[in-house]
Write a protein that holds these residues in place. Structure first.
Motif, PDB file in Angstrom:
ATOM      1  N   THR A 188       0.820  -1.214   0.000  1.00  0.00           N
ATOM      2  CA  THR A 188       0.000   0.000   0.000  1.00  0.00           C
ATOM      3  C   THR A 188       0.851   1.260   0.000  1.00  0.00           C
ATOM      4  O   THR A 188       1.875   1.340   0.688  1.00  0.00           O
ATOM      5  CB  THR A 188      -0.938   0.039   1.228  1.00  0.00           C
ATOM      6  N   ASP A 245       0.220   5.265   0.836  1.00  0.00           N
ATOM      7  CA  ASP A 245      -0.735   6.158   1.485  1.00  0.00           C
ATOM      8  C   ASP A 245      -0.209   7.592   1.410  1.00  0.00           C
ATOM      9  O   ASP A 245       0.706   7.963   2.136  1.00  0.00           O
ATOM     10  CB  ASP A 245      -0.945   5.736   2.941  1.00  0.00           C
ATOM     11  N   GLN A 246      -0.789   8.374   0.482  1.00  0.00           N
ATOM     12  CA  GLN A 246      -0.438   9.786   0.315  1.00  0.00           C
ATOM     13  C   GLN A 246       1.089   9.987   0.217  1.00  0.00           C
ATOM     14  O   GLN A 246       1.676  10.829   0.902  1.00  0.00           O
ATOM     15  CB  GLN A 246      -1.005  10.610   1.471  1.00  0.00           C
ATOM     16  N   ASN A 272       1.372  12.671  -3.933  1.00  0.00           N
ATOM     17  CA  ASN A 272       0.123  12.239  -3.296  1.00  0.00           C
ATOM     18  C   ASN A 272      -0.406  10.928  -3.890  1.00  0.00           C
ATOM     19  O   ASN A 272      -1.566  10.837  -4.300  1.00  0.00           O
ATOM     20  CB  ASN A 272      -0.954  13.324  -3.419  1.00  0.00           C
ATOM     21  N   ASP A 279      -1.779   7.285  -3.856  1.00  0.00           N
ATOM     22  CA  ASP A 279      -2.529   6.292  -3.087  1.00  0.00           C
ATOM     23  C   ASP A 279      -2.784   5.089  -3.982  1.00  0.00           C
ATOM     24  O   ASP A 279      -3.360   5.242  -5.070  1.00  0.00           O
ATOM     25  CB  ASP A 279      -3.876   6.846  -2.623  1.00  0.00           C
ATOM     26  N   THR A 306      -3.172   0.401  -3.806  1.00  0.00           N
ATOM     27  CA  THR A 306      -3.029  -0.882  -3.115  1.00  0.00           C
ATOM     28  C   THR A 306      -2.876  -1.978  -4.154  1.00  0.00           C
ATOM     29  O   THR A 306      -3.631  -2.028  -5.136  1.00  0.00           O
ATOM     30  CB  THR A 306      -4.259  -1.179  -2.242  1.00  0.00           C
ATOM     31  N   GLY A 353       4.025  10.652   3.701  1.00  0.00           N
ATOM     32  CA  GLY A 353       3.195   9.480   3.526  1.00  0.00           C
ATOM     33  C   GLY A 353       3.935   8.210   3.909  1.00  0.00           C
ATOM     34  O   GLY A 353       5.030   8.251   4.487  1.00  0.00           O
TER      35      GLY A 353
END
Length: 266
Positions: free
Chosen positions: A3, A5-6, A20, A22, A24, A57
């Motif tokens: 993953t 995240d940001q 930024n 994001d 998965t 992040g």
């Protein structure tokens, strides 16, 4: 599960390479990452493996954080990466020593080393080359040895970062066959590429533009819904042929036929 995240990353402050982000990636997926040169896709591959750390992040693999030094060794054992130039990965004098060196680094018990060596060489059809020096091999053979060195560590995820870009058509097909066999066996395969033909075989494609995720979905939707030439990419030859002869339906392409055509041409 891998993953982002940001995630933000830059080499020089004020000039972001990844912005930024994001996303998965689930265990067992076959994902292609595409985009123009300099878009950030190879940086993303290195962030996945913890070779680069996010400025903001987090990047996590199965709960392990790349930003935690205590987690990095475990991440490196579970996520392997094959680079564009296999010679950048070679540090020993024979194929066998190259694979054994990596196994010794992760402290594989001595009694297990040779079985892992044999399994890895067999997986890439290089059993007969174990005593050869890497510089004596062809480009495709060198890349197969680099893959074997990663496979011997038995990772759960393998990233191919432009791993076919220096190979001829035959060498590229050999590496793609290995990728697909690994995926068939349940491994997560992530391919960073500018060869759009390779995207046809992926289950999912991520289009990166100026460090941002522009598209995330099936290859069929990418080629049918996105003007990829705007991103300095070309349609795969098989897709262009199907377009020319009106063999693509308005809703969904016949991807099995495209793949068959691609293999028959190669």
């Amino acid at each position: 599960m891998l993953t982002f995240d940001q995630v933000r990353f830059y080499y020089k402050k004020g000039q972001p390479v990844v912005e930024n982000l994001d996303l998965t990636i689930e265990q067992g997926e076959f994902v292609a990452i595409v985009g123009a040169n300099g878009c950030g896709k190879s940086t993303i591959a290195k962030l996945m493996d913890g070779l680069l750390l996010p400025k903001e992040g987090s990047v996590k693999y199965n709960g392990l954080h790349t930003s935690k030094q205590s987690d990095l060794n475990m991440i490196h054992q579970q996520i392997g990466i094959v680079f564009q130039n296999p010679e950048d990965q070679f540090i020993t004098t024979t194929v066998m020593d190259e694979i054994i060196f990596g196994l010794e680094n992760i402290r594989v018990p001595r009694e297990d080393i040779h079985s892992r060596l044999d399994d890895a060489l067999r997986a890439v059809q290089m059993e007969d080359y174990r005593e050869m020096m890497p510089h004596q091999l062809s480009g495709g053979q060198k890349q197969r040895v680099a893959i074997a060195a990663i496979l011997a560590m038995r990772p759960n995820v393998i990233i191919f970062d432009e791993a076919t870009s220096m190979l001829d058509t035959q060498g590229r097909d050999q590496i793609m066959s290995i990728m697909h066999e690994l995926h068939r066996q349940g491994m997560t395969v992530i391919v960073v590429t500018h060869h759009m033909e390779e995207v046809l075989y992926a289950e999912r494609v991520l289009l990166i533009h100026q460090g941002r995720l522009e598209f995330d979905g099936e290859p069929s939707k990418l080629f049918l819904e996105i003007d990829i030439e705007k991103y300095q990419l070309e349609l795969p030859f098989a897709v262009r042929v199907h377009n020319t002869f009106h063999l693509i339906s308005p809703v969904r392409a016949d991807w099995k036929e495209m793949i068959r055509l691609q293999w028959s041409i190669n």
